[in-house]
Scaffold this motif. Structure first.
Motif, short mmCIF file in Angstrom:
data_model
loop_
_atom_site.label_atom_id
_atom_site.label_comp_id
_atom_site.label_asym_id
_atom_site.label_seq_id
_atom_site.Cartn_x
_atom_site.Cartn_y
_atom_site.Cartn_z
N ALA A 126 22.22 6.32 88.60
CA ALA A 126 22.92 7.36 87.85
C ALA A 126 23.54 8.39 88.79
O ALA A 126 24.68 8.84 88.59
CB ALA A 126 21.95 8.04 86.88
N PHE A 127 22.80 8.77 89.85
CA PHE A 127 23.33 9.73 90.81
C PHE A 127 24.55 9.17 91.54
O PHE A 127 25.53 9.88 91.77
CB PHE A 127 22.25 10.12 91.83
N VAL A 128 24.49 7.90 91.89
CA VAL A 128 25.63 7.28 92.56
C VAL A 128 26.84 7.26 91.64
O VAL A 128 27.97 7.55 92.05
CB VAL A 128 25.27 5.84 93.01
N PHE A 157 28.23 10.67 91.42
CA PHE A 157 28.91 10.98 92.67
C PHE A 157 30.32 10.39 92.67
O PHE A 157 31.30 11.07 92.98
CB PHE A 157 28.12 10.43 93.85
N PHE A 158 30.42 9.12 92.31
CA PHE A 158 31.73 8.47 92.29
C PHE A 158 32.66 9.14 91.29
O PHE A 158 33.84 9.35 91.56
CB PHE A 158 31.58 6.98 91.94
N ALA A 159 32.10 9.48 90.12
CA ALA A 159 32.94 10.06 89.07
C ALA A 159 33.38 11.48 89.42
O ALA A 159 34.53 11.86 89.21
CB ALA A 159 32.18 10.07 87.75
N ALA A 160 32.44 12.28 89.99
CA ALA A 160 32.73 13.69 90.24
C ALA A 160 33.47 13.92 91.55
O ALA A 160 34.36 14.78 91.62
CB ALA A 160 31.44 14.49 90.23
N VAL A 161 33.11 13.18 92.59
CA VAL A 161 33.68 13.43 93.91
C VAL A 161 34.95 12.60 94.14
O VAL A 161 35.99 13.12 94.54
CB VAL A 161 32.65 13.13 95.02
N LEU A 162 34.86 11.31 93.85
CA LEU A 162 36.03 10.46 94.09
C LEU A 162 36.98 10.44 92.90
O LEU A 162 38.18 10.28 93.06
CB LEU A 162 35.57 9.04 94.43
N GLY A 163 36.41 10.59 91.70
CA GLY A 163 37.25 10.67 90.51
C GLY A 163 38.09 9.43 90.29
O GLY A 163 37.65 8.31 90.52
N PRO A 164 39.33 9.64 89.85
CA PRO A 164 40.20 8.49 89.57
C PRO A 164 40.49 7.64 90.81
O PRO A 164 40.87 6.48 90.70
CB PRO A 164 41.50 9.15 89.07
N ALA A 165 40.28 8.25 91.99
CA ALA A 165 40.57 7.51 93.22
C ALA A 165 39.43 6.57 93.60
O ALA A 165 39.55 5.83 94.57
CB ALA A 165 40.80 8.50 94.37
N VAL A 199 30.24 21.51 96.67
CA VAL A 199 29.37 22.09 95.64
C VAL A 199 28.72 20.97 94.82
O VAL A 199 27.52 20.99 94.55
CB VAL A 199 30.17 23.03 94.71
N VAL A 200 29.55 19.99 94.45
CA VAL A 200 29.02 18.86 93.68
C VAL A 200 27.96 18.12 94.47
O VAL A 200 26.88 17.78 93.95
CB VAL A 200 30.16 17.89 93.29
N LEU A 201 28.25 17.88 95.75
CA LEU A 201 27.29 17.19 96.61
C LEU A 201 26.00 18.00 96.74
O LEU A 201 24.90 17.43 96.76
CB LEU A 201 27.90 16.95 97.99
N GLY A 202 26.13 19.32 96.83
CA GLY A 202 24.96 20.18 96.92
C GLY A 202 24.09 20.09 95.68
O GLY A 202 22.86 20.00 95.76
N VAL A 203 24.75 20.14 94.52
CA VAL A 203 24.01 20.04 93.25
C VAL A 203 23.32 18.69 93.14
O VAL A 203 22.15 18.60 92.75
CB VAL A 203 24.97 20.26 92.05
#
Length: 325
Positions: free
Chosen positions: A235-237, A240-248, A284-288
């Motif tokens: 779930a964390f992975v 991470f993909f959804a929040a940090v990498l997003g559509p890319a 920030v996302v990575l920190g959370v």
């Protein structure tokens, strides 16, 4: 017949005094942060060049630039940083032992000592000593299994008349036996630290007595906890993909079984990740995610301690072991 352990969530049962494990966990996290901060302060001049070098290696690997990788060399302070990390592991694992000992002491004996449950008393050193036994047993097991695997593979090769395909077909069964053996001994000795805390003396190998007749029950409890942890990690992975990498975010699923496409997709993931780090919002996302991941990880370990504590507690109740006066 032995009573059911009901050990899976033993650590999270409601007890007369609440908040003990929470305070212990907070103390552990704060102490771990202090240790990490001390390490960073001592080796700050080495960390920067190594991180920059690592970024260059990742970037070169993402573009398959072998010449850039070869020319990157070894950054200054690399070996001193590695040496510092090895030395840093000693106080860190002592802290981990204090954390585990505090949790076990509370769950087995209902005792709490030291600062918010953390103590450098005898239970901590017994747990720390058990880490060393595990380390040595892992080395011994690896050596023994490597030798046995070599012998078995040799026998298979000879018996099949040098038929590589036949040998390869039999290897999965050999690996299953290897890992089944490893799991069996790991479960049988899992409550080693808890046994030492329960007996109030170092009693690593008495864990074998503690787990007698309890193997399947303990295996089931560990499986459930690992399953929860695995699901949480996935779930964390995904987050991470959804929040940090997003559509890319590259689609690994779409790559399917095509090895070439999968490799290209992995390169794209590395490139997207490196590019994402330039966005402060992603930090920030990575920190959370790091904070949440730490909480999940600590909860997982407390759950594991609880399973072992329950096994040791049951052994005390059944008279398999007895605390040292």
């Amino acid at each position: 017949m032995a009573e059911p352990l009901h050990a899976t969530f033993f650590a999270f049962r409601k007890r007369e005094q609440s908040g003990v494990l929470l305070r212990l966990t907070l103390a552990f996290i704060v102490a771990a942060i202090v240790l990490c901060g001390a390490f960073a302060a001592l080796f700050w001049t080495s960390i920067g060049p190594v991180v920059e070098w690592y970024g260059q290696i990742l970037g070169a690997a993402a573009t398959n630039d072998t010449s850039a990788i070869e020319s990157a060399g070894i950054p200054p302070g690399f070996f001193s940083l590695i040496g510092g990390m090895l030395l840093w592991m000693f106080p860190f694992y002592i802290l981990c032992a204090a954390f585990e000992a505090g949790a076990l002491r509370w769950m087995v004996h209902g005792e709490t000592k030291g600062f918010m449950g953390l103590s450098l008393g005898a239970p901590t050193w017994r747990v720390w000593s058990s880490y060393w036994i595990w380390f040595l047993l892992n080395i011994a097991f690896s050596i023994v299994m490597s030798v046995l695997m070599a012998v078995v593979i040799g026998v298979l090769a000879v018996s099949s008349g040098g038929n590589a395909a036949a040998t390869a077909t039999a290897l999965p069964a050999v690996y299953v036996i290897q890992y089944a053996t490893m799991i069996y001994f790991a479960v049988r000795f899992a409550p080693a630290a808890a046994t030492s805390v329960a007996r109030r003396k170092f009693a690593f190998f008495e864990a074998w007595t503690v787990t007698k007749g309890r193997f399947l029950s303990l295996l089931g409890s560990f499986f459930v906890l690992y399953l929860f942890y695995f699901i949480a990690s996935i779930a964390f992975v995904a987050v991470f993909f959804a929040a940090v990498l997003g559509p890319a975010a590259p689609d690994l699923v779409a790559a399917g079984g095509d090895a070439t496409r999968f490799s290209e997709t992995m390169v794209a993931i590395v490139q997207s990740y490196i590019q994402s780090l330039s966005n402060p919002q992603n930090w920030v996302v990575l920190g959370v995610l790091q904070v949440l991941g730490t909480l999940v990880g600590v909860s997982f370990y407390i759950g594991m301690y609880g399973v072992n504590a329950r096994a040791a507690q049951a052994a005390l109740e059944e008279g398999k072991i007895a605390p040292t006066p």
